[in-house]
Design a protein around this motif. Structure first.
Motif, short mmCIF file in Angstrom:
data_model
loop_
_atom_site.label_atom_id
_atom_site.label_comp_id
_atom_site.label_asym_id
_atom_site.label_seq_id
_atom_site.Cartn_x
_atom_site.Cartn_y
_atom_site.Cartn_z
N VAL A 92 0.83 -1.21 0.00
CA VAL A 92 0.00 0.00 0.00
C VAL A 92 0.87 1.26 0.00
CG1 VAL A 92 -0.22 0.33 2.50
CG2 VAL A 92 -2.12 0.97 0.99
N GLU A 93 2.11 1.16 0.45
CA GLU A 93 2.99 2.31 0.42
C GLU A 93 3.26 2.75 -1.02
OE1 GLU A 93 3.90 4.03 2.90
OE2 GLU A 93 3.53 2.73 4.62
N ARG A 94 3.36 1.80 -1.92
CA ARG A 94 3.53 2.15 -3.34
C ARG A 94 2.29 2.85 -3.88
NH1 ARG A 94 4.72 4.62 -6.42
NH2 ARG A 94 5.47 4.33 -8.55
N TRP A 95 1.13 2.41 -3.44
CA TRP A 95 -0.11 3.06 -3.88
C TRP A 95 -0.20 4.48 -3.33
CZ3 TRP A 95 -4.58 5.04 -1.64
CH2 TRP A 95 -5.64 5.28 -2.52
N PHE A 96 0.23 4.67 -2.09
CA PHE A 96 0.29 6.03 -1.53
C PHE A 96 1.21 6.92 -2.37
CE2 PHE A 96 -0.89 4.50 2.99
CZ PHE A 96 -2.22 4.83 2.77
N GLY A 97 2.30 6.35 -2.85
CA GLY A 97 3.20 7.12 -3.70
C GLY A 97 2.52 7.57 -4.98
N LEU A 98 1.67 6.72 -5.56
CA LEU A 98 0.97 7.08 -6.80
C LEU A 98 -0.01 8.22 -6.57
CD1 LEU A 98 0.21 3.57 -8.35
CD2 LEU A 98 1.93 5.21 -9.08
N ILE A 99 -0.84 8.13 -5.54
CA ILE A 99 -1.83 9.17 -5.32
C ILE A 99 -1.17 10.49 -4.93
CG2 ILE A 99 -2.24 8.61 -2.89
CD1 ILE A 99 -5.18 9.29 -3.31
N THR A 100 -0.02 10.40 -4.24
CA THR A 100 0.71 11.63 -3.88
C THR A 100 1.29 12.29 -5.12
OG1 THR A 100 1.27 10.72 -1.71
CG2 THR A 100 2.62 12.54 -2.52
N GLU A 101 1.89 11.50 -5.99
CA GLU A 101 2.54 12.05 -7.18
C GLU A 101 1.53 12.58 -8.19
OE1 GLU A 101 5.29 10.37 -10.88
OE2 GLU A 101 4.99 9.18 -9.08
#
Length: 389
Positions: free
Chosen positions: A324-333
């Motif tokens: 889920v940390e990778r998914w957080f990176g997507l929504i942040t970017e």
């Protein structure tokens, strides 16, 4: 010196007839045509420069000689012929020393070329890897070349061959969790071989998401210019995004809450309980944040109906194991970092809208790393960390 060169050029033009014949002997037909031209001097050079069969390189050099004979300065010749000023000067010097025959030969540059021997290559490697410049923290191509008295291209070739990049630095953190191996094998096992009739959800919260507005309007993207925004901002509040990432299909269950305490996490667990099918076991992958282990959460897990929820904790300092940390990176970017929000409700509305679009076309992440491979990399990293440098 330039006047002397011009005088020498004038003398050489008088000998143009014989020298052109020698230069153009392979082109008998052109030589015959030149023989018919009266007064083989500047006129013949002009004819050679304009002839369609003359190589372009030679024709441009002939144009240089013709313009020089007319007293045209170097920079003007360079502009009119499309050559550089050093090339114009070199052409005139070659003509002065060797006549037209010299113009047809490739010019040799007088420079010494250092040879990259195995000893020199090893010296470049040792200096790069084992030393530092006296006035800096890392070597650059030019600084190392100056230090060793060699060309920068020689240093560049060695660095490219061994993939050395002294200008780069990366961060790392080694976990000191005594159960590191056990937890890694547990979580990687869920990724590579998930259990039957069960859901594997990667759960975490992204806290302190700020609703920000810039102090001046954003300047839009234009050809040659990126989008520009002020470095200062107005802050209107924060929210926390709780998310559960399904490793099988990539769908995300999410919710925004004002804080990230144990009671807010329990509210999110209630949301998961409602949206997850009741006949499935649920494996939650979480980090070691105290919120996930609080007494409130433990009380929520006590009832028999919730024994289907199984918590799997990542090792300390190992949040990279949680997808889920990778998914957080997507929504942040893609949405949060460059967004403009004038209130917390506006921020949360944008998050829910982005979440809905993601779930319309979800993309699961493909986990390929094995537990043995991860543990071997960590072992090598610990060995390097124990060396002097």
């Amino acid at each position: 010196m330039v006047l002397d060169e011009v005088t020498s050029i004038d003398k050489r033009i008088e000998q143009l007839n014989q020298e052109m014949a020698d230069l153009l002997r392979p082109h008998e037909d052109q030589v015959k045509r030149l023989a018919e031209v009266p007064g083989l001097g500047v006129d013949s050079a002009q004819h050679l420069a304009r002839a369609g069969t003359t190589p372009q390189k030679l024709a441009r050099k002939c144009a240089v000689i013709l313009l020089a004979s007319q007293g045209v300065p170097h920079h003007a010749i360079a502009q009119r012929t499309g050559l550089s000023r050093p090339t114009v000067i070199a052409t005139r010097v070659a003509f002065t020393s060797g006549g037209m025959a010299a113009l047809g030969r490739p010019q040799k540059r007088k420079r010494s070329r250092s040879v990259l021997t195995p000893e020199l290559e090893q010296k470049i490697l040792d200096t790069t890897l084992k030393t530092r410049p006296p006035d800096g923290t890392h070597w650059s191509v030019r600084v190392l070349a100056r230090q060793l008295g060699i060309s920068r291209m020689m240093v560049q070739r060695v660095w490219q061959r061994y993939d050395l990049q002294p200008h780069r630095v990366e961060k790392f953190k080694i976990s000191n969790d005594p159960q590191f191996e056990e937890k890694v094998r547990d979580i990687v096992g869920l990724y590579l071989n998930p259990p039957d009739r069960a859901l594997v959800l990667c759960v975490d919260e992204k806290s302190q998401i700020q609703a920000l507005d810039r102090t001046a309007p954003i300047l839009p993207l234009r050809p040659g210019l990126p989008e520009r925004q002020t470095h200062d901002y107005k802050r209107y509040g924060t929210t926390t995004l709780f998310a559960a990432f399904n490793i099988l299909n990539g769908k995300v269950i999410g919710g925004c809450l004002p804080r990230h305490r144990g009671r807010e996490f329990v509210k999110f667990l209630h949301q998961l309980e409602k949206e997850v099918p009741a006949d499935l076991e649920v494996h939650l992958i979480l980090d070691n944040y105290s919120t996930h282990r609080s007494a409130t959460v433990q009380r929520w897990l006590k009832p028999k109906k919730r024994r289907r929820f199984h918590f799997h904790f990542t090792p300390t300092s190992s949040s990279w194991l949680n997808q889920v940390e990778r998914w957080f990176g997507l929504i942040t970017e893609r949405m949060i970092r460059r967004g403009t929000f004038r209130s917390v409700p506006e921020l949360e509305g944008a998050i829910y809208q982005w979440l809905a679009k993601w779930n319309n076309a979800p993309q699961p992440f493909i986990w390929r790393a094995t537990a043995d491979g991860i543990l071997e990399k960590v072992r090598r990293c610990k060995e390097l960390n124990g060396t002097a440098h």
